[in-house]
Scaffold this motif. Structure first.
Motif: not given
Length: 242
Positions: A86-90
């Protein structure tokens, strides 16, 4: 309701597209070797808009303005059962290259400094659909900028805070940047897993590629369901990350 009409000639749009194509995952080590396109930044657009800078703060702004490297990742909203990277919750869908200086300048000038391309007092009846995340790195600190389409918006992530802005007037610019980057993206590979110092997200050996494929399998199983879920949602500026 305040609206701006963005007029861009076909030749300019082609220049934007060609510029974005310069920095794909396949030629990340040769980003400075291509000729400069016809597009040139407006010298009057040389300062990040006050509404943006005040919303994100000095530290986040410093990473963008004085970035030493900019990485591109294709991302998507993360479903509840997702266990991948994930990246920033995505969810990270792929790696789309190292952004070259010319494209960095275009993004900053047109999306962060041009007052005609951001609507601060107008909302749209559409759902922000994440497309790519640009990570502006300075030292070991970073600020992330998400570009969304077809509900055209940009969101800036720093220190757990999200600042979202309506970029509808810049729709053609955003699409001209996003489309070639996504087209040339590769499967994301964990730098930590491969003991890499730079987050380039590219497997270097056959063993790494095999491990990468195995680790990325979950994302292929939910992408169709995730798109169907997004289609049922409405309302601009409702960015769902988990």
């Amino acid at each position: 309701m305040l609206r701006f009409l963005l007029i861009i000639t076909l030749s300019t749009i082609l220049s934007f597209s060609a510029l974005a194509q310069e920095t794909s995952a396949s030629d990340e080590n040769n980003t400075n070797e291509k000729p400069v396109p016809a597009w040139q930044p407006n010298p009057e657009h040389n300062t990040v808009l006050e509404e943006i800078s005040s919303a994100i703060g000095d530290s986040a702004l410093n990473n963008i303005v004085n970035s030493e490297q900019v990485f591109c990742y294709q991302i998507a909203s993360k479903p509840e059962n997702y266990t991948g990277y994930t990246l920033d919750g995505m969810a990270i869908v792929g790696f789309c290259g190292i952004i070259n200086p010319n494209l960095q300048t275009l993004i900053k000038s047109e999306l962060l400094m041009n007052p005609d391309n951001i609507l601060f007092d107008v909302t749209e009846n559409c759902m922000i659909r994440p497309q790519i995340m640009l990570r502006f790195v300075r030292g070991i600190d970073s600020t992330d900028i998400l570009l969304s389409s077809p509900c055209h918006a940009l969101a800036i992530f720093y220190g757990g805070k999200i600042s979202a802005f309506n970029a509808k007037p810049a729709a053609q610019i955003i699409d001209a940047v996003i489309d070639p980057l996504i087209k040339n993206k590769v499967e994301f590979a964990s730098p930590a897993l491969f003991n890499q110092l730079l987050p380039i997200g590219v497997a270097q050996t056959e063993e790494q590629k095999a491990l990468q494929t195995k680790r990325n399998e979950p994302i292929k199983n939910w992408q169709k369901a995730q798109k169907a879920e997004e289609a049922r949602k409405s309302g601009w500026n409702k960015l769902k990350s988990n």
